[in-house]
Design a protein around this motif. Sequence first.
Motif, PDB file in Angstrom:
ATOM      1  N   ALA A  62       0.866  -1.188   0.000  1.00 41.75           N
ATOM      2  CA  ALA A  62       0.000   0.000   0.000  1.00 41.75           C
ATOM      3  C   ALA A  62       0.902   1.237   0.000  1.00 41.75           C
ATOM      4  O   ALA A  62       2.118   1.119   0.084  1.00 41.75           O
ATOM      5  CB  ALA A  62      -0.898  -0.023   1.231  1.00 41.75           C
ATOM      6  N   GLN A  63       0.290   2.401  -0.097  1.00 39.93           N
ATOM      7  CA  GLN A  63       1.072   3.644  -0.225  1.00 39.93           C
ATOM      8  C   GLN A  63       1.058   4.498   1.034  1.00 39.93           C
ATOM      9  O   GLN A  63       1.697   5.544   1.101  1.00 39.93           O
ATOM     10  CB  GLN A  63       0.553   4.462  -1.406  1.00 39.93           C
ATOM     11  CG  GLN A  63       0.633   3.736  -2.726  1.00 39.93           C
ATOM     12  CD  GLN A  63      -0.076   4.488  -3.845  1.00 39.93           C
ATOM     13  OE1 GLN A  63      -0.487   5.621  -3.683  1.00 39.93           O
ATOM     14  NE2 GLN A  63      -0.231   3.822  -4.984  1.00 39.93           N
ATOM     15  N   ASN A  64       0.279   4.053   2.029  1.00 42.25           N
ATOM     16  CA  ASN A  64       0.164   4.809   3.276  1.00 42.25           C
ATOM     17  C   ASN A  64      -0.655   3.966   4.241  1.00 42.25           C
ATOM     18  O   ASN A  64      -1.321   3.005   3.827  1.00 42.25           O
ATOM     19  CB  ASN A  64      -0.549   6.144   3.015  1.00 42.25           C
ATOM     20  CG  ASN A  64      -0.747   6.972   4.279  1.00 42.25           C
ATOM     21  OD1 ASN A  64       0.138   7.040   5.123  1.00 42.25           O
ATOM     22  ND2 ASN A  64      -1.909   7.586   4.420  1.00 42.25           N
ATOM     23  N   MET A  65      -0.618   4.296   5.501  1.00 38.84           N
ATOM     24  CA  MET A  65      -1.506   3.681   6.499  1.00 38.84           C
ATOM     25  C   MET A  65      -1.583   4.628   7.693  1.00 38.84           C
ATOM     26  O   MET A  65      -0.754   5.517   7.852  1.00 38.84           O
ATOM     27  CB  MET A  65      -0.948   2.331   6.970  1.00 38.84           C
ATOM     28  CG  MET A  65       0.461   2.435   7.552  1.00 38.84           C
ATOM     29  SD  MET A  65       1.044   0.905   8.299  1.00 38.84           S
ATOM     30  CE  MET A  65       0.464   1.161   9.988  1.00 38.84           C
ATOM     31  N   HIS A  66      -2.598   4.420   8.526  1.00 38.30           N
ATOM     32  CA  HIS A  66      -2.679   5.180   9.790  1.00 38.30           C
ATOM     33  C   HIS A  66      -1.942   4.392  10.867  1.00 38.30           C
ATOM     34  O   HIS A  66      -1.810   3.179  10.750  1.00 38.30           O
ATOM     35  CB  HIS A  66      -4.141   5.395  10.174  1.00 38.30           C
ATOM     36  CG  HIS A  66      -4.307   6.473  11.204  1.00 38.30           C
ATOM     37  ND1 HIS A  66      -4.124   6.244  12.541  1.00 38.30           N
ATOM     38  CD2 HIS A  66      -4.589   7.790  11.077  1.00 38.30           C
ATOM     39  CE1 HIS A  66      -4.294   7.387  13.207  1.00 38.30           C
ATOM     40  NE2 HIS A  66      -4.582   8.343  12.333  1.00 38.30           N
ATOM     41  N   PHE A  67      -1.466   5.102  11.898  1.00 38.46           N
ATOM     42  CA  PHE A  67      -0.726   4.389  12.942  1.00 38.46           C
ATOM     43  C   PHE A  67      -1.621   3.749  13.998  1.00 38.46           C
ATOM     44  O   PHE A  67      -1.199   2.864  14.711  1.00 38.46           O
ATOM     45  CB  PHE A  67       0.342   5.281  13.599  1.00 38.46           C
ATOM     46  CG  PHE A  67      -0.155   6.639  14.029  1.00 38.46           C
ATOM     47  CD1 PHE A  67      -0.881   6.793  15.190  1.00 38.46           C
ATOM     48  CD2 PHE A  67       0.115   7.755  13.236  1.00 38.46           C
ATOM     49  CE1 PHE A  67      -1.329   8.051  15.576  1.00 38.46           C
ATOM     50  CE2 PHE A  67      -0.327   9.014  13.625  1.00 38.46           C
ATOM     51  CZ  PHE A  67      -1.050   9.166  14.797  1.00 38.46           C
ATOM     52  N   GLU A  68      -2.877   4.201  14.083  1.00 39.40           N
ATOM     53  CA  GLU A  68      -3.778   3.566  15.051  1.00 39.40           C
ATOM     54  C   GLU A  68      -4.358   2.293  14.442  1.00 39.40           C
ATOM     55  O   GLU A  68      -4.452   2.165  13.224  1.00 39.40           O
ATOM     56  CB  GLU A  68      -4.928   4.516  15.427  1.00 39.40           C
ATOM     57  CG  GLU A  68      -4.503   5.765  16.177  1.00 39.40           C
ATOM     58  CD  GLU A  68      -4.017   5.496  17.602  1.00 39.40           C
ATOM     59  OE1 GLU A  68      -4.139   4.346  18.081  1.00 39.40           O
ATOM     60  OE2 GLU A  68      -3.501   6.450  18.214  1.00 39.40           O
ATOM     61  N   GLU A  69      -4.807   1.398  15.314  1.00 35.41           N
ATOM     62  CA  GLU A  69      -5.355   0.116  14.829  1.00 35.41           C
ATOM     63  C   GLU A  69      -6.760   0.293  14.258  1.00 35.41           C
ATOM     64  O   GLU A  69      -7.129  -0.300  13.253  1.00 35.41           O
ATOM     65  CB  GLU A  69      -5.382  -0.854  16.013  1.00 35.41           C
ATOM     66  CG  GLU A  69      -6.026  -2.173  15.698  1.00 35.41           C
ATOM     67  CD  GLU A  69      -6.224  -3.026  16.942  1.00 35.41           C
ATOM     68  OE1 GLU A  69      -5.327  -3.048  17.808  1.00 35.41           O
ATOM     69  OE2 GLU A  69      -7.280  -3.666  17.028  1.00 35.41           O
ATOM     70  N   LYS A  70      -7.559   1.124  14.938  1.00 35.85           N
ATOM     71  CA  LYS A  70      -8.940   1.365  14.494  1.00 35.85           C
ATOM     72  C   LYS A  70      -9.475   2.586  15.229  1.00 35.85           C
ATOM     73  O   LYS A  70      -8.816   3.096  16.128  1.00 35.85           O
ATOM     74  CB  LYS A  70      -9.826   0.162  14.781  1.00 35.85           C
ATOM     75  CG  LYS A  70      -9.907  -0.196  16.241  1.00 35.85           C
ATOM     76  CD  LYS A  70     -10.800  -1.395  16.442  1.00 35.85           C
ATOM     77  CE  LYS A  70     -10.842  -1.743  17.927  1.00 35.85           C
ATOM     78  NZ  LYS A  70     -11.709  -2.854  18.230  1.00 35.85           N
ATOM     79  N   GLY A  71     -10.655   3.031  14.853  1.00 33.53           N
ATOM     80  CA  GLY A  71     -11.248   4.135  15.608  1.00 33.53           C
ATOM     81  C   GLY A  71     -11.828   5.218  14.734  1.00 33.53           C
ATOM     82  O   GLY A  71     -12.023   5.030  13.530  1.00 33.53           O
ATOM     83  N   ALA A  72     -12.093   6.364  15.335  1.00 33.10           N
ATOM     84  CA  ALA A  72     -12.783   7.462  14.659  1.00 33.10           C
ATOM     85  C   ALA A  72     -11.776   8.285  13.852  1.00 33.10           C
ATOM     86  O   ALA A  72     -11.374   9.383  14.260  1.00 33.10           O
ATOM     87  CB  ALA A  72     -13.506   8.326  15.691  1.00 33.10           C
ATOM     88  N   TYR A  73     -11.343   7.735  12.748  1.00 36.14           N
ATOM     89  CA  TYR A  73     -10.397   8.422  11.845  1.00 36.14           C
ATOM     90  C   TYR A  73     -10.936   8.318  10.428  1.00 36.14           C
ATOM     91  O   TYR A  73     -10.454   7.532   9.609  1.00 36.14           O
ATOM     92  CB  TYR A  73      -8.988   7.798  11.952  1.00 36.14           C
ATOM     93  CG  TYR A  73      -8.438   7.858  13.346  1.00 36.14           C
ATOM     94  CD1 TYR A  73      -7.902   9.041  13.845  1.00 36.14           C
ATOM     95  CD2 TYR A  73      -8.498   6.742  14.174  1.00 36.14           C
ATOM     96  CE1 TYR A  73      -7.441   9.119  15.146  1.00 36.14           C
ATOM     97  CE2 TYR A  73      -8.031   6.811  15.474  1.00 36.14           C
ATOM     98  CZ  TYR A  73      -7.511   8.001  15.960  1.00 36.14           C
ATOM     99  OH  TYR A  73      -7.060   8.063  17.246  1.00 36.14           O
ATOM    100  N   THR A  74     -11.976   9.069  10.162  1.00 31.97           N
ATOM    101  CA  THR A  74     -12.690   8.981   8.895  1.00 31.97           C
ATOM    102  C   THR A  74     -11.750   9.038   7.699  1.00 31.97           C
ATOM    103  O   THR A  74     -10.912   9.928   7.614  1.00 31.97           O
ATOM    104  CB  THR A  74     -13.714  10.132   8.805  1.00 31.97           C
ATOM    105  OG1 THR A  74     -14.579  10.045   9.930  1.00 31.97           O
ATOM    106  CG2 THR A  74     -14.533  10.056   7.518  1.00 31.97           C
TER     107      THR A  74
END
Length: 250
Positions: A62-74
């Motif tokens: 992939a080209q990016n990801m968020h560092f949190e596992e899950k949650g309110a990050y629309t």
Amino acid sequence: MRKKVIAGNWKMNMLPDETIRYIEELTPLVKDSKAEVILCVPYTDLFYALLNVQGTNIKIGAQNMHFEEKGAYTGEISGKMLKSIGVEYVIIGHSERREYFAETNETVNKKIKSAFSYGLKPIVCVGEKLEEREAGKTVEIITNQTEKALEGLSNEQVENVIIAYEPIWAIGTGKTATSDDANDSVKSIRTKIAEIYGKETAEKVIIQYGGSVKSSNAKELFSTSDIDGGLVGGASLKPDEFSKIVNYDE
Ligand code: PGA
């Protein structure tokens, strides 16, 4: 001997049907490659790409990801989500994300740690802007980015990071760093890693070059002492051209 790793970065290009056709065309062209072949595709192509590379030597990132596992990050996608569908690699801290999407050394570091926690292999981008280069700050900038990116990682993790040295002025511009120049910058990154993590670890880290890599300059760049392959943008969008980069040594 470090293996060469050649990754395509499709950026925001290609639809699922184009992805399927591309992989069909690329597969026979790179099947005997000694280099590791990776395609970093948009999120919406990941599933199609993963299905269609089964049984081939092509890996998907992939080209990016968020560092949190899950949650309110629309709008965000986590490393756990990527891993759950079989993604192996993820680009972190590309200069376009640093410039347009507020990526910082700190978020890059968090994302790398998160990627490792899900068993994803990060391809971490560092690189200087033109004005930084002209001010003679290239080494300072790229070694500082590297140090901050890797902060708090174990030696084993550092050995499994892929770093992509991408001078920003060379991305998508048709201007490439000369192979000697690019190799010197890559060496300075390796020296910095050796200072912090020891020579043995530094010698194992794959460090790519990126910025207007094409079939006509790949051999010269990848035959230097320290450049271990490339992160390829524009020239990765055509299977024929990309295969020539992958098979640069033939
Ligand atoms: P380019 O892009 O090969 O089109 O210069 C490289 C990159 O941004 O990874």
